[in-house]
Scaffold this active site. Structure first.
Site, PDB file in Angstrom:
ATOM      1  N   LYS A   9       0.818  -1.203   0.000  1.00 47.49           N
ATOM      2  CA  LYS A   9       0.000   0.000   0.000  1.00 47.49           C
ATOM      3  C   LYS A   9       0.861   1.266   0.000  1.00 47.49           C
ATOM      4  O   LYS A   9       2.082   1.200   0.188  1.00 47.49           O
ATOM      5  CB  LYS A   9      -0.925  -0.021   1.214  1.00 47.49           C
ATOM      6  CG  LYS A   9      -1.941  -1.162   1.190  1.00 47.49           C
ATOM      7  CD  LYS A   9      -2.786  -1.128   2.447  1.00 47.49           C
ATOM      8  CE  LYS A   9      -3.824  -2.222   2.472  1.00 47.49           C
ATOM      9  NZ  LYS A   9      -4.632  -2.163   3.707  1.00 47.49           N
ATOM     10  N   ARG A 102       2.749  -6.934   9.222  1.00 46.34           N
ATOM     11  CA  ARG A 102       1.952  -5.877   9.859  1.00 46.34           C
ATOM     12  C   ARG A 102       2.398  -5.629  11.295  1.00 46.34           C
ATOM     13  O   ARG A 102       2.370  -4.493  11.770  1.00 46.34           O
ATOM     14  CB  ARG A 102       0.474  -6.218   9.791  1.00 46.34           C
ATOM     15  CG  ARG A 102      -0.086  -6.116   8.381  1.00 46.34           C
ATOM     16  CD  ARG A 102      -1.533  -6.537   8.342  1.00 46.34           C
ATOM     17  NE  ARG A 102      -2.133  -6.360   7.038  1.00 46.34           N
ATOM     18  CZ  ARG A 102      -3.007  -7.204   6.505  1.00 46.34           C
ATOM     19  NH1 ARG A 102      -3.374  -8.297   7.167  1.00 46.34           N
ATOM     20  NH2 ARG A 102      -3.526  -6.965   5.318  1.00 46.34           N
ATOM     21  N   ASN A 112      -1.668  -0.256   7.347  1.00 46.77           N
ATOM     22  CA  ASN A 112      -1.107  -1.562   7.716  1.00 46.77           C
ATOM     23  C   ASN A 112      -0.197  -2.146   6.637  1.00 46.77           C
ATOM     24  O   ASN A 112       0.082  -3.326   6.621  1.00 46.77           O
ATOM     25  CB  ASN A 112      -2.214  -2.536   8.114  1.00 46.77           C
ATOM     26  CG  ASN A 112      -3.163  -2.864   6.983  1.00 46.77           C
ATOM     27  OD1 ASN A 112      -2.967  -2.450   5.843  1.00 46.77           O
ATOM     28  ND2 ASN A 112      -4.201  -3.618   7.294  1.00 46.77           N
ATOM     29  N   HIS A 115      -1.815  -5.505   1.521  1.00 45.15           N
ATOM     30  CA  HIS A 115      -3.082  -6.207   1.280  1.00 45.15           C
ATOM     31  C   HIS A 115      -2.730  -7.545   0.654  1.00 45.15           C
ATOM     32  O   HIS A 115      -1.839  -7.633  -0.194  1.00 45.15           O
ATOM     33  CB  HIS A 115      -3.975  -5.430   0.309  1.00 45.15           C
ATOM     34  CG  HIS A 115      -5.077  -6.288  -0.244  1.00 45.15           C
ATOM     35  ND1 HIS A 115      -6.259  -6.495   0.418  1.00 45.15           N
ATOM     36  CD2 HIS A 115      -5.138  -7.042  -1.381  1.00 45.15           C
ATOM     37  CE1 HIS A 115      -7.013  -7.330  -0.290  1.00 45.15           C
ATOM     38  NE2 HIS A 115      -6.361  -7.663  -1.386  1.00 45.15           N
TER      39      HIS A 115
END
Length: 149
Positions: A9, A102, A112, A115
């Site tokens: 991310k 994470r 976090n 994905h």
């Protein structure tokens, strides 16, 4: 061989964590078969998170994923969906194993860093959203014979 979709991310990209996270997948014997640094547009973000449409976090999640480049990847390996889930740790970093991705790098539930597909069916859907079939490489990885029987 099973495949899974992984997205690093915007927070992972901005914080310079891409190499460290990729190294964890490689160290567990996963084979990288597709990768791209890309910007996610509104249509793709909404398709990706379509199952959450109508929930309070849908719009902020869509906006966040569009805020900076992401790294989209396809990994291949034996039971790779479950293995990736284990490597990533719980969605909320506060509940994640300290040694997980994470647990090590996540700041909060929305930041976090990663994905990953939650099932083989989700992996197939997400891979198709981000990659054309010809963008995935089919090759024999050196040393594969040392990873499993």
């Amino acid at each position: 061989m099973e495949k899974t979709f992984i997205m690093l991310k915007p927070d992972a990209v901005q914080r310079g964590l891409v190499g460290q996270i990729i190294a964890r997948f490689e160290a567990k014997g996963c084979k990288l078969v597709g990768m791209k640094l890309m910007s996610v547009d509104q249509a793709l973000a909404e398709q990706h998170y379509a199952e959450h449409k109508g929930k309070s976090f849908f719009e902020p999640t869509v906006q966040y994923i569009m805020s900076s480049p992401v790294v989209a990847m396809v990994w291949e390996g034996k039971n790779v969906v479950a293995l990736a889930r284990e490597l990533m740790g719980a969605t909320n970093p506060a509940n994640a194993n300290p040694g997980s991705i994470r647990g090590s790098f996540g700041m909060d539930i929305s930041r976090n860093v990663i994905h990953g597909s939650d099932s083989v069916a989700s992996a197939e859907r997400e891979i198709a959203l981000y990659f054309r079939p010809e963008e995935l490489c089919d090759y024999r990885k050196a040393g594969e014979e040392w990873l499993s029987e």
